[in-house]
Write an enzyme that holds these catalytic residues in place. Structure first.
Site, PDB file in Angstrom:
ATOM      1  NE  ARG A 103       3.518   4.740  -3.838  1.00 17.98           N
ATOM      2  CZ  ARG A 103       4.874   5.142  -3.498  1.00 17.98           C
ATOM      3  NH1 ARG A 103       5.916   5.588  -2.915  1.00 17.98           N
ATOM      4  NH2 ARG A 103       5.846   4.389  -4.085  1.00 17.98           N
ATOM      5  CG  HIS A 130       7.615   0.137  -5.202  1.00 19.40           C
ATOM      6  ND1 HIS A 130       6.934   0.479  -5.826  1.00 19.40           N
ATOM      7  CD2 HIS A 130       8.004   0.218  -4.280  1.00 19.40           C
ATOM      8  CE1 HIS A 130       7.455   2.020  -6.703  1.00 19.40           C
ATOM      9  NE2 HIS A 130       7.481   1.354  -5.921  1.00 19.40           N
ATOM     10  CD  GLN A 133      12.315   1.408  -6.496  1.00 19.80           C
ATOM     11  OE1 GLN A 133      11.513   1.783  -6.218  1.00 19.80           O
ATOM     12  NE2 GLN A 133      13.538   1.042  -7.324  1.00 19.80           N
ATOM     13  CG  ASP A 220      12.076  -1.423   1.322  1.00 17.94           C
ATOM     14  OD1 ASP A 220      12.234  -0.147   1.411  1.00 17.94           O
ATOM     15  OD2 ASP A 220      11.063  -1.587   1.509  1.00 17.94           O
ATOM     16  CB  CYS A 259      13.373   0.630  -3.901  1.00 13.44           C
ATOM     17  SG  CYS A 259      13.001   1.020  -1.796  1.00 13.44           S
ATOM     18  NE  ARG A 287      10.034   4.069  -9.744  1.00 10.53           N
ATOM     19  CZ  ARG A 287       9.168   3.950  -8.873  1.00 10.53           C
ATOM     20  NH1 ARG A 287      10.121   3.787  -7.798  1.00 10.53           N
ATOM     21  NH2 ARG A 287       7.944   3.842  -8.464  1.00 10.53           N
TER      22      ARG A 287
HETATM   23  N1   CP Z   1      10.999   4.293  -4.522  1.00 12.08           N
HETATM   24  C1   CP Z   1      10.667   4.483  -4.172  1.00 12.08           C
HETATM   25  O1   CP Z   1       8.562   4.413  -4.298  1.00 12.08           O
HETATM   26  O2   CP Z   1       9.668   5.718  -3.669  1.00 12.08           O
HETATM   27  P1   CP Z   1       8.667   7.182  -3.158  1.00 12.08           P
HETATM   28  O3   CP Z   1       7.624   6.695  -1.729  1.00 12.08           O
HETATM   29  O4   CP Z   1       9.829   8.210  -3.206  1.00 12.08           O
HETATM   30  O5   CP Z   1       8.266   7.058  -4.388  1.00 12.08           O
HETATM   31  N1  NVA Z   2       8.921  -0.963   1.343  1.00  8.46           N
HETATM   32  C1  NVA Z   2       8.495   0.399   1.488  1.00  8.46           C
HETATM   33  C2  NVA Z   2       8.822   1.164   0.029  1.00  8.46           C
HETATM   34  C3  NVA Z   2       8.947   2.682  -0.244  1.00  8.46           C
HETATM   35  C4  NVA Z   2       9.010   2.592  -1.868  1.00  8.46           C
HETATM   36  C5  NVA Z   2       7.137   1.497   1.816  1.00  8.46           C
HETATM   37  O1  NVA Z   2       6.323   1.026   1.195  1.00  8.46           O
HETATM   38  O2  NVA Z   2       7.263   2.243   2.341  1.00  8.46           O
END
Ligand code: CP
Ligand code: NVA
Length: 310
Positions: A103, A130, A133, A220, A259, A287
């Protein structure tokens, strides 16, 4: 499939197969666990330069339940956080672990890690994508509505963040109708839309147009991770809240997806989030199941490639 880096790179057939396998793994887990553990003998690294609850926990649990060991590496604890290049980190880990979940900010870093490490690499969120997700969201739609085929899916919010971009590629690959509503300044660029080249994806600044008769309404956060100080951007989203008034335009049997994490009073109201919480937390649970399906698919590549013998 040797890596899982974006929805864009997945065929329709591959998406269907991962989701079918996720359904089987979900059933197996409910029935007491997995007889076949494809990650047995493998160690996977999780390299995170952004915060996470769902992704971290679901991958850690998933890797263990499939028989593997897992090592969580926050970028602030490893030399990556002090400027060591990703290509060097990748060449070291590629000689020691069997796979990696990453990540971070830049999609290119995940691509570079995959190329330099030679081990199966999973994108656990970048600024561009993502993909894990989206597969969980698709599984949730299938469980709740039977299929995504013939459905209208709306995305209301930041039209050019990792979630909206991934939705666009999912629509392109799977053919469902997607309508994205976002304010000026948060719309996909012309260049991006041209590259997508999907007649079934429409983009508007009108949230009512997007939600009209929609079967699925997605939102989101307005400010993604790394954008927290952009209050001018946040001010653009006043009309783009998913609230009860907006949902009056949706199909009578619509579902709402988020999400998570959610900011109540911003992109979604408390009432809507709590009213749809059974679906939204099912989406969060999914997930685990889709990621196990991805891990199981990549496990054989992790087993055969042993950088340490190179
Ligand atoms: N939806 C999601 O990716 O959540 P986190 O940022 O908590 O991993
Ligand atoms: N768009 C959001 C998604 C979080 C799971 C971010 O990148 O923070």
């Amino acid at each position: 499939m040797t890596h899982f880096l974006s929805i864009e790179e997945l065929s329709k057939d591959r998406i269907w197969k991962i989701i079918d396998n996720a359904v089987s793994l979900k059933t197996e887990r409910k029935n007491g666990g997995h007889k076949v553990k494809p990650l047995t003998g493998q160690t996977w690294a999780m390299i995170f330069t952004k915060a996470s609850t769902r992704t971290r926990v679901s991958f850690e649990v998933g890797i263990r339940e499939l028989g593997g060991s897992v090592m969580f590496l926050s970028s602030s604890d490893i030399q990556l956080g002090r400027g060591e290049p990703i290509k060097d980190t990748a060449r070291v880990l590629g000689r020691m672990v069997h796979g990696a979940v990453i990540r971070t900010f830049d999609q290119q870093d995940v691509v570079d890690f995959a190329n330099y490490s030679g081990i199966p690499t999973i994108n656990a969120l970048t600024d561009d994508a993502h993909p894990c997700q989206i597969l969980a969201d698709l599984l949730t739609i299938r469980e709740r509505l039977g299929t995504w085929e013939g459905k209208k899916i709306a995305f209301v919010g930041d039209g050019f963040n990792n979630m909206s971009r991934s939705w666009m590629w999912a629509a392109k690959q799977l053919g469902f109708e997607l309508c994205i509503a976002a304010p000026q300044g948060c719309l996909p660029t012309r260049q991006y839309v041209d590259r997508l080249n999907a007649a079934n994806v429409s983009i508007t600044t009108d949230p009512v147009e997007a939600v009209k008769n929609a079967d699925v309404i997605n939102t989101d956060v307005w400010l993604s991770m790394g954008q927290e100080d952009q209050s001018a951007k946040e001010a653009l989203f006043g009309d783009y809240q998913v609230n009860s008034a907006l949902l009056k335009h949706a199909h009578s049997s619509h579902i709402v997806l988020h999400c998570l994490p959610a900011y109540r009073g911003k992109e979604i109201t408390e009432k809507v989030l709590e009213g749809h919480s059974d679906v939204i937390f099912q989406q969060a649970e999914n997930r685990l199941h889709v990621q196990k399906a991805i891990l199981a698919k990549l496990a054989s590549y992790g087993q055969t490639f042993r950088g340490m013998f190179a």
